[in-house]
Design an enzyme around this catalytic site. Structure first.
Site: not given
Ligand code: NAP
Length: 561
Positions: A330, A410, A423, A427
């Site tokens: 975590d 992001s 957020y 970022k």
């Molecule tokens: N999707 C988008 O449009 C987008 C765009 C730009 C940037 N991002 C960035 O990409 C990254 C990944 O996000 P995603 O889009 O792939 O979303 P996602 O599918 O929700 O994945 C997020 C991951 O982070 C984990 N997480 C959250 N809090 C945590 C903690 N305290 N310790 C360990 N793991 C934790 C979640 O685990 P759990 O299953 O345990 O919650 C999940 O595995 C993030 O930094 C996000 O801000 C996303």
């Protein structure tokens, strides 16, 4: 807001910009409530003698005590027209997470929460945030200060989108180097040399700051006159639209123009990581990008230690079945726990070549509705956790003189969207940290990059992954209802393909495929929406720099030939 008499409340008025702004506003016939913390409160006596009201206010105090101060302040003249979040501290050295983040970010957030209800009640008011040139350029050893100033710009802009329908406004003033006490040793949380590798850099920066102290190019008196002009729509601001950000100083004008045109210099002597088999450690691999990145790296023949927190750890089983090693992590755990996980991770293959700070979630809700804990939680997952993780792995990477840190930033590191202020702020801050870190570690053969992805398919906006805020303040009910519906609709309908995104990240780290023959990018937007969104912000910024150029560059002291 015009030339009526305004009531200002300014934080941090014992010296510098706060003090000059107090005196200038008084001279324009306005009322000023000058505030300061107890240890420097005596310095406000002469402001009082010149007509200011004075109140004790420490921006890092608990919300309840700030609310008490707000009540008293409003009683003095019956209203506050302009709230200036000026108090700030300069914290050098990237790993000092506590000092400037509470004074520069969490403090002002609470101050706003205390004062905004009074402004909303009157459907009138301006919030001024004093940002910095460091909100655009992140120099070595100044990562955390820069991160807070990047964050402030995002907070101000997002706040503006949320409060402008209620008749309020928010502006971020971004001064360059102004002659104030900010760089005196009292205001600089410097901890000296802790790690031998950074000795030369630390000493060079200290010498630079000592030299710069009280030799800054910016004239604070000129700067504060412009702030007042802009708030009152007078003088140099007459007839111009209210700007949402306003740099002050020819130095900051130059820096922003350079950043906004993407004319970043890449100082990168150690380019190659090549196609050798790499060992990755990725945070947050239970879904989304983290999961795709794990699979993409495995497919290229690399080793991956996929990590996830306990509540979703079972979801990593199929990654294990496909060849990944898995560890529970975590990112918000205490440093001791993270250090233990790092030890275990390094033990598996004897090394970590690539660390990916990917874990994240979206804290949703209007800025004013967010509690201190919610604001902190978002920063903890995106900023403080990754800083602790870096600290756990960097000694190992420095020892081997090789290693890459990837930060998943992001599009929200550029654009500011209502109801996701925290957020966006984190970022914005992520890019600052990555850039400062790169400058600090590149002399040892290490690198850092920030991937600024557009919106792509993942669980980030799914119910389990964002913290929905039921509207807590009636004024924001409509905004919350509209945006919450938008987030739900966006989930599963996002334009970006995380598989493609992951492949490119692997290319960039390995210098292969789409990245073959290209310089290692210190920032890389991915997705047509990221490209378009960032370009639009840059073009708007450059347009605004042109429109305000004479004003922005008018605050320098005359140059001595
Ligand atoms: N999707 C988008 O449009 C987008 C765009 C730009 C940037 N991002 C960035 O990409 C990254 C990944 O996000 P995603 O889009 O792939 O979303 P996602 O599918 O929700 O994945 C997020 C991951 O982070 C984990 N997480 C959250 N809090 C945590 C903690 N305290 N310790 C360990 N793991 C934790 C979640 O685990 P759990 O299953 O345990 O919650 C999940 O595995 C993030 O930094 C996000 O801000 C996303």
């Amino acid at each position: 807001m015009s030339s009526e008499q305004l009531v200002w409340l300014i934080t941090g008025t014992s010296s510098g910009i706060g003090r000059h702004l107090t005196l200038a506003a008084l001279q324009r016939g306005d009322k000023v409530i000058a505030t300061g913390r107890s240890r420097s409160f005596a310095k406000l006596a002469d402001l009082q003698a010149q007509g200011a009201d004075v109140l004790e206010l420490d921006v890092t105090a608990p919300l309840e005590s700030l609310q008490e101060v707000a009540k008293k302040a409003v009683q003095i003249h019956g209203r506050i027209d302009v709230l200036v979040n000026n108090a700030g501290s300069y914290s050098s050295f990237i790993y000092d997470t506590s000092y400037s983040s509470s004074t520069n970010v969490f403090g002002p957030l609470n101050v706003n929460r205390a004062f905004l209800p009074y402004m909303r009640e009157r459907h009138s008011g301006t919030v001024v945030w004093i940002g910095s040139l460091s909100g655009w350029r992140s120099a070595p050893t100044m990562g955390l200060y820069s991160a807070t100033k990047h964050a402030i710009r995002a907070l101000s802009q997002t706040l503006h989108t949320e409060i402008s329908p209620l008749g309020l406004r928010s502006i971020c003033i971004e001064p360059g180097a102004f002659k104030t006490d900010l760089l005196t040793s009292d205001n600089r949380a410097s901890h000296g040399v802790r790690i031998g590798d950074y000795k030369l850099l630390t000493e060079a920066v200290e010498a630079h700051l000592v030299g710069l102290n009280h030799n800054q190019a910016g004239d604070t008196n000129k700067g504060v006159e412009i702030i007042i002009d802009v708030v009152k729509g007078e003088g140099c601001a007459a007839g111009k639209p209210f700007p949402l950000i306003l740099p002050l100083g020819s130095d900051v004008h130059g820096v922003i123009k350079e950043q906004a045109t993407f004319a970043r210099e890449v100082h990168y002597p150690y380019l190659t990581m090549s196609s050798q088999q790499l060992v990755w450690l990725i945070t947050g691999t239970s879904s989304g990008l983290g999961r795709c990145l794990t699979l993409a790296a495995l497919k290229r023949g690399d080793k991956v230690i996929a990590t996830g927190r306990s509540q979703s750890f079972s979801k990593l089983e199929d990654l294990k079945a496909q060849g990944a090693d898995i560890l529970e992590l975590d990112v918000t755990s205490p440093p001791e726990t993270i250090n233990e996980v790092a030890k275990k991770a390094i033990h598996i293959y004897g090394r970590i070549d690539v660390l990916v700070n990917n874990a994240g979630y979206g804290e949703i809700g209007p800025l004013e509705e967010k509690t201190s804990k919610e604001a902190y939680d978002q920063f903890n997952t995106h900023i403080f956790g990754p800083l602790n993780i870096n600290q756990a792995f960097l000694p190992h990477m420095r020892e081997r003189r090789t290693g890459t840190i990837v930060w998943v930033g992001s599009i929200c590191g550029w654009i500011c969207v209502p109801t996701i202020a925290m957020y966006c702020a984190t970022k914005h801050a992520t890019r600052a940290l990555s850039q400062a870190l790169h400058a600090e570690i590149s002399p040892f053969g290490l690198r850092s990059t920030c991937i600024e992805a557009g919106f792509f398919q993942s669980n980030i906006f799914g119910a389990a992954h964002h913290v929905t805020s039921e509207s807590r303040i009636d004024d924001y009910k409509e905004l919350v209802a509209t945006t919450d519906a938008q987030w739900e609709a966006m989930n599963n309908n996002l334009p970006g393909d995380p598989v493609k995104c992951a492949e490119i990240i692997v290319d960039v780290v390995k210098g292969e495929g789409t990245a073959l023959g290209k310089q290692f990018p210190l920032v890389l937007p991915l997705g047509s929406d990221a490209h378009g969104g960032i370009k639009e912000v840059c073009e708007k910024t450059i347009g605004q720099l042109g429109e305000w150029e004479d004003v922005i560059c008018s605050t320098d002291f005359p140059r001595v030939a």
